[in-house]
Design a protein around this motif. Structure first.
Motif, PDB file in Angstrom:
ATOM      1  N   VAL A 162      67.994 118.466 -86.742  1.00 21.79           N
ATOM      2  CA  VAL A 162      66.596 118.169 -87.066  1.00 21.79           C
ATOM      3  C   VAL A 162      66.564 117.224 -88.264  1.00 21.79           C
ATOM      4  O   VAL A 162      67.215 117.463 -89.278  1.00 21.79           O
ATOM      5  N   CYS A 163      65.810 116.157 -88.143  1.00 20.95           N
ATOM      6  CA  CYS A 163      65.675 115.201 -89.248  1.00 20.95           C
ATOM      7  C   CYS A 163      64.569 115.714 -90.181  1.00 20.95           C
ATOM      8  O   CYS A 163      63.425 115.890 -89.765  1.00 20.95           O
ATOM      9  N   ARG A 164      64.948 115.961 -91.435  1.00 21.17           N
ATOM     10  CA  ARG A 164      64.043 116.613 -92.387  1.00 21.17           C
ATOM     11  C   ARG A 164      63.361 115.602 -93.295  1.00 21.17           C
ATOM     12  O   ARG A 164      63.876 114.514 -93.543  1.00 21.17           O
ATOM     13  N   ASN A 165      62.213 116.003 -93.795  1.00 19.23           N
ATOM     14  CA  ASN A 165      61.436 115.129 -94.684  1.00 19.23           C
ATOM     15  C   ASN A 165      62.053 115.125 -96.080  1.00 19.23           C
ATOM     16  O   ASN A 165      62.279 116.178 -96.665  1.00 19.23           O
ATOM     17  N   PRO A 166      62.343 113.954 -96.649  1.00 17.69           N
ATOM     18  CA  PRO A 166      62.998 113.904 -97.965  1.00 17.69           C
ATOM     19  C   PRO A 166      62.119 114.381 -99.107  1.00 17.69           C
ATOM     20  O   PRO A 166      62.624 114.717-100.178  1.00 17.69           O
ATOM     21  N   GLY A 179      65.226 109.120 -88.347  1.00 16.58           N
ATOM     22  CA  GLY A 179      66.288 108.756 -89.276  1.00 16.58           C
ATOM     23  C   GLY A 179      66.091 107.401 -89.918  1.00 16.58           C
ATOM     24  O   GLY A 179      66.477 107.186 -91.072  1.00 16.58           O
ATOM     25  N   SER A 180      65.483 106.478 -89.196  1.00 20.62           N
ATOM     26  CA  SER A 180      65.230 105.145 -89.753  1.00 20.62           C
ATOM     27  C   SER A 180      64.337 105.231 -90.976  1.00 20.62           C
ATOM     28  O   SER A 180      64.605 104.626 -92.015  1.00 20.62           O
ATOM     29  N   ALA A 181      63.248 105.998 -90.854  1.00 17.86           N
ATOM     30  CA  ALA A 181      62.315 106.132 -91.966  1.00 17.86           C
ATOM     31  C   ALA A 181      62.944 106.899 -93.125  1.00 17.86           C
ATOM     32  O   ALA A 181      62.806 106.520 -94.292  1.00 17.86           O
ATOM     33  N   VAL A 182      63.647 107.982 -92.827  1.00 17.24           N
ATOM     34  CA  VAL A 182      64.253 108.796 -93.889  1.00 17.24           C
ATOM     35  C   VAL A 182      65.297 107.977 -94.645  1.00 17.24           C
ATOM     36  O   VAL A 182      65.411 108.074 -95.871  1.00 17.24           O
ATOM     37  N   ALA A 183      66.064 107.156 -93.946  1.00 13.98           N
ATOM     38  CA  ALA A 183      67.087 106.344 -94.603  1.00 13.98           C
ATOM     39  C   ALA A 183      66.482 105.385 -95.614  1.00 13.98           C
ATOM     40  O   ALA A 183      67.018 105.180 -96.709  1.00 13.98           O
ATOM     41  N   VAL A 184      65.354 104.778 -95.276  1.00 12.19           N
ATOM     42  CA  VAL A 184      64.693 103.872 -96.216  1.00 12.19           C
ATOM     43  C   VAL A 184      64.096 104.662 -97.378  1.00 12.19           C
ATOM     44  O   VAL A 184      64.219 104.282 -98.545  1.00 12.19           O
ATOM     45  N   LEU A 207      54.761 109.733 -93.013  1.00 12.47           N
ATOM     46  CA  LEU A 207      55.307 110.962 -93.586  1.00 12.47           C
ATOM     47  C   LEU A 207      56.454 110.699 -94.560  1.00 12.47           C
ATOM     48  O   LEU A 207      56.959 111.638 -95.185  1.00 12.47           O
ATOM     49  N   ASN A 208      56.850 109.424 -94.702  1.00 14.63           N
ATOM     50  CA  ASN A 208      57.925 109.067 -95.634  1.00 14.63           C
ATOM     51  C   ASN A 208      57.490 108.032 -96.675  1.00 14.63           C
ATOM     52  O   ASN A 208      58.322 107.427 -97.331  1.00 14.63           O
ATOM     53  N   ASN A 209      56.158 107.825 -96.787  1.00  8.94           N
ATOM     54  CA  ASN A 209      55.604 106.956 -97.826  1.00  8.94           C
ATOM     55  C   ASN A 209      56.050 105.504 -97.671  1.00  8.94           C
ATOM     56  O   ASN A 209      56.350 104.811 -98.645  1.00  8.94           O
ATOM     57  N   LEU A 210      56.064 105.022 -96.428  1.00  5.74           N
ATOM     58  CA  LEU A 210      56.544 103.679 -96.137  1.00  5.74           C
ATOM     59  C   LEU A 210      55.482 102.860 -95.402  1.00  5.74           C
ATOM     60  O   LEU A 210      54.511 103.393 -94.878  1.00  5.74           O
ATOM     61  N   VAL A 211      55.720 101.566 -95.362  1.00 10.73           N
ATOM     62  CA  VAL A 211      54.989 100.672 -94.469  1.00 10.73           C
ATOM     63  C   VAL A 211      55.708 100.667 -93.124  1.00 10.73           C
ATOM     64  O   VAL A 211      56.940 100.558 -93.067  1.00 10.73           O
ATOM     65  N   GLY A 212      54.955 100.819 -92.047  1.00  6.62           N
ATOM     66  CA  GLY A 212      55.517 100.751 -90.704  1.00  6.62           C
ATOM     67  C   GLY A 212      54.807  99.679 -89.904  1.00  6.62           C
ATOM     68  O   GLY A 212      53.606  99.796 -89.647  1.00  6.62           O
ATOM     69  N   LEU A 213      55.531  98.637 -89.532  1.00  2.00           N
ATOM     70  CA  LEU A 213      54.947  97.528 -88.773  1.00  2.00           C
ATOM     71  C   LEU A 213      55.289  97.670 -87.299  1.00  2.00           C
ATOM     72  O   LEU A 213      56.461  97.665 -86.918  1.00  2.00           O
ATOM     73  N   LYS A 214      54.244  97.847 -86.475  1.00  2.00           N
ATOM     74  CA  LYS A 214      54.388  97.828 -85.023  1.00  2.00           C
ATOM     75  C   LYS A 214      53.760  96.541 -84.524  1.00  2.00           C
ATOM     76  O   LYS A 214      52.539  96.402 -84.483  1.00  2.00           O
ATOM     77  N   ALA A 435      49.720  96.995 -85.139  1.00  2.00           N
ATOM     78  CA  ALA A 435      49.327  97.994 -86.126  1.00  2.00           C
ATOM     79  C   ALA A 435      50.259  97.970 -87.327  1.00  2.00           C
ATOM     80  O   ALA A 435      51.459  97.695 -87.189  1.00  2.00           O
ATOM     81  N   VAL A 436      49.697  98.278 -88.489  1.00  2.00           N
ATOM     82  CA  VAL A 436      50.471  98.421 -89.723  1.00  2.00           C
ATOM     83  C   VAL A 436      50.108  99.764 -90.345  1.00  2.00           C
ATOM     84  O   VAL A 436      48.948  99.993 -90.714  1.00  2.00           O
ATOM     85  N   ALA A 437      51.084 100.656 -90.431  1.00  2.00           N
ATOM     86  CA  ALA A 437      50.893 101.933 -91.110  1.00  2.00           C
ATOM     87  C   ALA A 437      51.114 101.728 -92.597  1.00  2.00           C
ATOM     88  O   ALA A 437      52.091 101.100 -93.010  1.00  2.00           O
ATOM     89  N   SER A 438      50.202 102.246 -93.406  1.00  3.80           N
ATOM     90  CA  SER A 438      50.218 102.012 -94.844  1.00  3.80           C
ATOM     91  C   SER A 438      50.193 103.336 -95.600  1.00  3.80           C
ATOM     92  O   SER A 438      49.466 104.260 -95.212  1.00  3.80           O
ATOM     93  N   PRO A 439      50.971 103.472 -96.676  1.00  6.57           N
ATOM     94  CA  PRO A 439      50.928 104.707 -97.475  1.00  6.57           C
ATOM     95  C   PRO A 439      49.547 104.932 -98.084  1.00  6.57           C
ATOM     96  O   PRO A 439      48.810 103.990 -98.378  1.00  6.57           O
TER      97      PRO A 439
END
Length: 623
Positions: A162-166, A179-184, A207-214, A435-439
């Motif tokens: 299970v990939c856990r929230n940092p 894992g991609s988001a957690v690694a960043v 959920l990882n306080n990042l920008v996500g660009l789709k 879409a752009v996900a923003s913290p």
């Protein structure tokens, strides 16, 4: 190559609840090389950076972010190759930028699992998006954990743990690009590649306080990507800022590289949305759903207020048709498309599948040809209905997720709670939106929250530019994205071609666009040349002598424009290669050494503008 398969563990806490993981972004990495002048210095800085990344990997190992970690020898070979290319004058905008790749995207000589152990194979070539990033100098650190076959939004459906929230390991990281988001977020990588079908590039970002660009569907190639639903899939980017995401986009768009295969042309958009005053749509209060999560409801209201303060006009729209489209993703025939990648293995080894993924795929086998056509007709009708809403808005602002769950809650009710996580995301690719996900700050339980800006097909630039403004970043993102996709050269100017100087029009008349203002490395001296009209400086590199960093502007010119421009460069000036403060090399103005014999050394001013200003102040006033 050899490498390390990451051992999994279920042990919890990695860091105190609510504490921020280490940040590693593009500018931080560039700072590692800012004072490097020789190949040896670049090598040492790169190895120091890798050591820092190793510490981050060790500190986050119980989060199960990575499935495969590149070995030291392979990384050293890539670093040496990048340094050689750098000193040959190659343009490497992502020089030694560490990134991780979701493990349904191929990296040559690294195993690809798609989150399923019997599926593991080792590809001979990288996915096209990975190739492009590596050509720009980026460094693959490893392969990231994911929900099996990219089916899920939780990060819990993986045989690799299970990939856990940092921020709080009792909570989910989001998926499927978990894992991609957690690694960043943990400082293992400056950015990461994920994929997005139902929200997999946006939910983990929130959920990882990042920008996500789709991006718009088809903007980037998906050759070398194990598909979930190939007709809907997008490669996505996780980064700490919109500016970083824009820089990655500029590379993946491939200006000056080579055409993408297995991608689609992006339809042209007549509307040019201004990031200054957009009309932003929001659902009315009775159509909003937070599953009892008052903290997320309050965060969404705060996001609306922030957009108002930034100059947007808020418009309430009917969200009904968007929700209807969202339901089609799993309740309609598109779920059967997932069988194309996993169906044969499901027949042979059903026990290899996560129970939730197995149940979804088994249900997909009940879809008939008539169901497929019925679904297509329904989607066409829904899309037409949504177009009536787009007449009233330029962007749609939604919570990225309506709520967040603990891992034990998800494991107890995996299908329903996963569906709740996709409430605001599932429709986007079906309707071919970007879409752009923003913290959006931290929740009381220490987990980040986020919102998403959704825009019509092809309006990636507008969405990313507004998200940058929302995040109180500089407007750099839009400048980077508004670049030509034709072959180009980066040209550094140092004197009369700077903005505001008499020959600047020779750049702009040929379509040159400003990329950045920066300085050279500190190996240069600047001279005011004698007998030049208009007055011009000359730039000379000194390897063994004390020198300085000189102000430059870097412009992008296509090949034809550069050729025409070169015809007008008078002696003793010439175009050579110039090292920037970041260690990157670009083309730029230099001067023949003989011309400095009777020239004034003006290095101490740090640039042509400051020299001209000082000379103007020193000139006697006219009566």
């Amino acid at each position: 190559m050899t490498g390390t398969a990451n051992a999994t563990s279920s042990a919890p806490n990695i860091m105190p609840q609510g504490s921020a993981p280490m940040r590693l972004d593009l500018q931080t990495v560039r700072g590692c090389f800012a004072h490097c002048r020789t190949a040896a210095e670049h090598r040492t800085a790169a190895m120091d950076m890798l050591q820092r990344i190793k510490h981050a990997i060790h500190g986050a190992q119980r989060l199960n972010a990575l499935i495969y970690i590149a070995d030291d020898a392979w990384l050293q070979q890539v670093i040496e190759r990048n340094i050689t290319r750098l000193f040959q004058g190659c343009n490497l905008p992502l020089f030694c930028q560490p990134f991780v790749v979701k493990d349904n995207i191929d990296v040559a000589a690294m195993p690809t699992s798609a989150g399923c152990k019997p599926f593991i194979h080792t590809p001979s070539e990288s996915a096209e998006v990975v190739e492009r990033l590596c050509q720009a100098g980026a460094l693959v650190i490893g392969k990231a954990n994911l929900d099996q076959f990219a089916t899920g939004l939780t990060g819990t459906r993986s045989p690799f743990g299970v990939c856990r929230n940092p921020f709080n390991p009792e909570y989910i990281s989001g998926g499927s690009s978990s894992g991609s988001a957690v690694a960043v977020a943990c400082g293992i990588a400056a950015f990461a590649l994920g994929t997005d079908t139902a929200g997999s590039g946006r939910v983990p970002a929130a959920l990882n306080n990042l920008v996500g660009l789709k991006p718009t569907r088809g903007r980037w190639s998906h050759r070398g990507v194990v598909p979930a639903c190939r007709s809907l899939d997008c490669v996505s980017v996780f980064a700490h800022s919109c500016s970083d995401a824009a820089e990655i986009t500029a590379v993946l768009d491939g200006a000056g590289a080579w055409p993408m295969r297995w991608s689609q042309p992006i339809p042209s958009i007549t509307a040019n949305v201004s990031p200054q005053t957009p009309r932003i749509g929001v659902p009315p209060a009775h159509q909003r759903e937070f599953f009892g999560d008052e903290a997320m409801a309050a965060a969404y209201l705060a996001a609306i207020d922030r957009c108002k303060q930034l100059g947007a006009t808020i418009v309430e729209i009917d969200f009904t048709s968007f929700r209807a489209a969202a339901k089609l993703l799993y309740e309609g025939p598109w779920v059967s498309e997932r069988l194309l990648a996993a169906g044969e293995l499901l027949t042979q080894q059903p026990e290899a599948f996560d129970p939730s993924v197995r149940s979804i795929l088994h249900a997909a086998r009940q879809v008939t040809t008539a169901d497929v056509w019925r679904g297509i007709y329904q989607l066409d009708e829904i899309a037409a209905t949504t177009m009536t809403q787009w007449r009233h808005m330029d962007m749609l602002l939604l919570p990225t997720v309506a709520t967040v769950y603990r891992i034990d809650e998800i494991l107890a009710d995996p299908i329903k709670l996963n569906s709740n996580l996709g409430f605001y995301t599932n429709f986007v690719n079906l309707l071919n939106l970007c879409a752009v996900a923003s913290p959006m700050g931290m929740r009381p339980n220490g987990i980040p929250s986020g919102v998403t800006f959704i825009a019509p097909t092809g309006q990636d630039v507008a969405a990313l530019a507004w998200a940058a403004k929302f995040n109180r970043e500089s407007p750099l993102a839009a400048n980077i994205l508004n670049e030509p996709r034709e072959p180009h050269v980066l040209l550094a100017v140092v004197g009369a071609h700077l903005q505001g100087q008499p020959l600047h029009h020779q750049i702009t008349d040929r379509g040159g666009t400003l990329v950045q203002r920066c300085t050279t490395s500190n190996r240069y001296r600047l001279y005011a040349l004698a007998n030049t009209q208009p007055p011009k400086p000359g730039l000379v590199r000194f390897e063994a002598a004390a020198a300085g960093a000189i102000e430059v502007e870097v412009y992008r010119l296509n090949h034809a424009a550069l050729g025409e421009f070169l015809l007008g460069v008078p002696p003793p000036l010439a175009i050579g290669s110039i090292e920037l403060q970041t260690g990157e090399w670009v083309k730029g103005f230099v001067v023949e050494p003989w011309a400095i014999m009777d020239a004034l050394d003006i290095t101490e001013y740090g640039g042509w503008r400051r020299y001209l200003a000082a000379r103007s102040r020193a000139a006697p006033a006219r009566s």
